[in-house]
Write a protein that holds these residues in place. Structure first.
Motif, mmCIF file in Angstrom:
data_model
loop_
_atom_site.group_PDB
_atom_site.id
_atom_site.type_symbol
_atom_site.label_atom_id
_atom_site.label_comp_id
_atom_site.label_asym_id
_atom_site.label_seq_id
_atom_site.Cartn_x
_atom_site.Cartn_y
_atom_site.Cartn_z
ATOM 1 N N ALA A 66 0.830 -1.207 0.000
ATOM 2 C CA ALA A 66 0.000 0.000 0.000
ATOM 3 C C ALA A 66 0.867 1.261 0.000
ATOM 4 O O ALA A 66 0.587 2.216 -0.734
ATOM 5 C CB ALA A 66 -0.925 -0.006 1.216
ATOM 6 N N ILE A 67 1.938 1.264 0.786
ATOM 7 C CA ILE A 67 2.837 2.419 0.809
ATOM 8 C C ILE A 67 3.516 2.590 -0.537
ATOM 9 O O ILE A 67 3.688 3.706 -1.028
ATOM 10 C CB ILE A 67 3.864 2.281 1.941
ATOM 11 C CG1 ILE A 67 3.165 2.410 3.295
ATOM 12 C CG2 ILE A 67 4.967 3.316 1.824
ATOM 13 C CD1 ILE A 67 4.041 2.078 4.466
ATOM 14 N N TRP A 68 3.911 1.490 -1.153
ATOM 15 C CA TRP A 68 4.550 1.558 -2.463
ATOM 16 C C TRP A 68 3.589 2.137 -3.506
ATOM 17 O O TRP A 68 3.980 3.012 -4.288
ATOM 18 C CB TRP A 68 5.009 0.159 -2.885
ATOM 19 C CG TRP A 68 5.625 0.100 -4.229
ATOM 20 C CD1 TRP A 68 6.807 0.649 -4.629
ATOM 21 C CD2 TRP A 68 5.080 -0.529 -5.388
ATOM 22 N NE1 TRP A 68 7.029 0.382 -5.951
ATOM 23 C CE2 TRP A 68 5.981 -0.345 -6.435
ATOM 24 C CE3 TRP A 68 3.911 -1.241 -5.616
ATOM 25 C CZ2 TRP A 68 5.746 -0.832 -7.711
ATOM 26 C CZ3 TRP A 68 3.678 -1.743 -6.880
ATOM 27 C CH2 TRP A 68 4.600 -1.529 -7.910
ATOM 28 N N ILE A 69 2.343 1.693 -3.501
ATOM 29 C CA ILE A 69 1.362 2.200 -4.470
ATOM 30 C C ILE A 69 1.077 3.676 -4.221
ATOM 31 O O ILE A 69 1.020 4.473 -5.166
ATOM 32 C CB ILE A 69 0.076 1.358 -4.411
ATOM 33 C CG1 ILE A 69 0.359 -0.038 -4.970
ATOM 34 C CG2 ILE A 69 -1.050 2.033 -5.171
ATOM 35 C CD1 ILE A 69 -0.758 -1.029 -4.753
ATOM 36 N N ILE A 70 0.926 4.057 -2.977
ATOM 37 C CA ILE A 70 0.696 5.474 -2.660
ATOM 38 C C ILE A 70 1.917 6.300 -3.042
ATOM 39 O O ILE A 70 1.796 7.412 -3.561
ATOM 40 C CB ILE A 70 0.337 5.638 -1.178
ATOM 41 C CG1 ILE A 70 -1.042 5.034 -0.898
ATOM 42 C CG2 ILE A 70 0.360 7.100 -0.761
ATOM 43 C CD1 ILE A 70 -1.391 4.938 0.561
ATOM 44 N N GLY A 71 3.108 5.753 -2.814
ATOM 45 C CA GLY A 71 4.339 6.463 -3.173
ATOM 46 C C GLY A 71 4.490 6.676 -4.665
ATOM 47 O O GLY A 71 5.146 7.632 -5.102
ATOM 48 N N LEU A 72 3.891 5.798 -5.476
ATOM 49 C CA LEU A 72 3.944 5.985 -6.926
ATOM 50 C C LEU A 72 3.182 7.224 -7.367
ATOM 51 O O LEU A 72 3.564 7.889 -8.325
ATOM 52 C CB LEU A 72 3.368 4.757 -7.644
ATOM 53 C CG LEU A 72 4.221 3.503 -7.626
ATOM 54 C CD1 LEU A 72 3.452 2.352 -8.261
ATOM 55 C CD2 LEU A 72 5.518 3.735 -8.364
ATOM 56 N N PHE A 73 2.105 7.507 -6.659
ATOM 57 C CA PHE A 73 1.252 8.623 -7.062
ATOM 58 C C PHE A 73 1.560 9.922 -6.335
ATOM 59 O O PHE A 73 1.099 10.972 -6.743
ATOM 60 C CB PHE A 73 -0.223 8.254 -6.850
ATOM 61 C CG PHE A 73 -0.653 7.102 -7.701
ATOM 62 C CD1 PHE A 73 -0.752 7.243 -9.073
ATOM 63 C CD2 PHE A 73 -0.943 5.875 -7.139
ATOM 64 C CE1 PHE A 73 -1.141 6.188 -9.873
ATOM 65 C CE2 PHE A 73 -1.334 4.807 -7.919
ATOM 66 C CZ PHE A 73 -1.433 4.959 -9.299
ATOM 67 N N SER A 93 4.514 12.518 -4.959
ATOM 68 C CA SER A 93 5.933 12.855 -5.075
ATOM 69 C C SER A 93 6.490 13.438 -3.775
ATOM 70 O O SER A 93 7.678 13.707 -3.683
ATOM 71 C CB SER A 93 6.139 13.843 -6.218
ATOM 72 O OG SER A 93 5.424 15.028 -5.953
ATOM 73 N N ASN A 94 5.642 13.608 -2.782
ATOM 74 C CA ASN A 94 6.057 14.189 -1.512
ATOM 75 C C ASN A 94 6.648 13.088 -0.620
ATOM 76 O O ASN A 94 5.939 12.208 -0.140
ATOM 77 C CB ASN A 94 4.859 14.844 -0.832
ATOM 78 C CG ASN A 94 5.262 15.694 0.336
ATOM 79 O OD1 ASN A 94 6.401 15.654 0.782
ATOM 80 N ND2 ASN A 94 4.318 16.463 0.842
ATOM 81 N N LEU A 95 7.948 13.128 -0.399
ATOM 82 C CA LEU A 95 8.609 12.109 0.400
ATOM 83 C C LEU A 95 8.255 12.204 1.879
ATOM 84 O O LEU A 95 8.331 11.209 2.599
ATOM 85 C CB LEU A 95 10.121 12.196 0.228
ATOM 86 C CG LEU A 95 10.656 11.725 -1.116
ATOM 87 C CD1 LEU A 95 12.157 11.927 -1.191
ATOM 88 C CD2 LEU A 95 10.308 10.276 -1.351
ATOM 89 N N GLU A 96 7.872 13.372 2.341
ATOM 90 C CA GLU A 96 7.495 13.508 3.747
ATOM 91 C C GLU A 96 6.243 12.707 4.061
ATOM 92 O O GLU A 96 6.140 12.088 5.111
ATOM 93 C CB GLU A 96 7.303 14.984 4.101
ATOM 94 C CG GLU A 96 8.591 15.775 4.084
ATOM 95 C CD GLU A 96 8.359 17.243 4.301
ATOM 96 O OE1 GLU A 96 7.231 17.724 4.060
ATOM 97 O OE2 GLU A 96 9.312 17.918 4.710
ATOM 98 N N VAL A 97 5.301 12.697 3.140
ATOM 99 C CA VAL A 97 4.075 11.911 3.346
ATOM 100 C C VAL A 97 4.407 10.425 3.352
ATOM 101 O O VAL A 97 3.898 9.665 4.175
ATOM 102 C CB VAL A 97 3.027 12.243 2.261
ATOM 103 C CG1 VAL A 97 1.825 11.329 2.364
ATOM 104 C CG2 VAL A 97 2.599 13.693 2.366
ATOM 105 N N THR A 98 5.288 9.999 2.470
ATOM 106 C CA THR A 98 5.702 8.596 2.444
ATOM 107 C C THR A 98 6.412 8.231 3.742
ATOM 108 O O THR A 98 6.203 7.139 4.282
ATOM 109 C CB THR A 98 6.613 8.336 1.232
ATOM 110 O OG1 THR A 98 5.956 8.775 0.047
ATOM 111 C CG2 THR A 98 6.947 6.870 1.121
ATOM 112 N N PHE A 99 7.221 9.128 4.267
ATOM 113 C CA PHE A 99 7.902 8.896 5.541
ATOM 114 C C PHE A 99 6.886 8.705 6.665
ATOM 115 O O PHE A 99 7.023 7.792 7.491
ATOM 116 C CB PHE A 99 8.845 10.060 5.855
ATOM 117 C CG PHE A 99 9.415 10.028 7.236
ATOM 118 C CD1 PHE A 99 10.356 9.069 7.588
ATOM 119 C CD2 PHE A 99 9.006 10.947 8.187
ATOM 120 C CE1 PHE A 99 10.882 9.042 8.861
ATOM 121 C CE2 PHE A 99 9.532 10.917 9.458
ATOM 122 C CZ PHE A 99 10.469 9.963 9.795
#
Length: 116
Positions: A77-84, A86-92
């Protein structure tokens, strides 16, 4: 050993420092949410006995298998959200939340298996 670590659960209250996000707007303040994983020590501290018998070992393996499946789902789920995004802080922040969910889910699942 497990009973002595029960008091580490109080470190989970440091997670409330994440409330600074609402005052400052700095998304990295949400990293304090990781401290909520310490609440898992409350569940682990309630498990009876200090020795790891056969039943405990089987319950531990079952809880780890459950967490393995949950971890695969969360990382996908994190990988799929990270694809869409571009904000690395949200992925963190998503990684921090996944960390908390996995640690707490393991503690609750192990406690539930031991108490049945």
């Amino acid at each position: 050993m497990i009973r002595k670590n029960f008091y580490l659960g109080f470190l989970g209250f440091l997670g409330f420092f994440a409330g600074r996000y609402f005052m400052t707007g700095d998304i990295t303040s949400l990293a304090y949410l990781g401290f909520f994983s310490f609440f898992g020590f409350f569940f682990l501290g309630k498990i009876q006995g200090d020795q790891a018998d056969e039943r405990y070992q089987e319950d531990r393996k079952t809880a780890l298998a459950f967490i393995g499946h949950l971890a695969l789902f969360l990382l996908a789920a994190i990988w799929i959200i990270g694809l869409f995004m571009s904000n690395l802080e949200v992925t963190f922040i998503l990684v921090v939340i996944a960390y908390v969910v996995l640690i707490l889910a393991y503690a609750v699942k192990l406690y539930w298996l031991e108490e049945r």
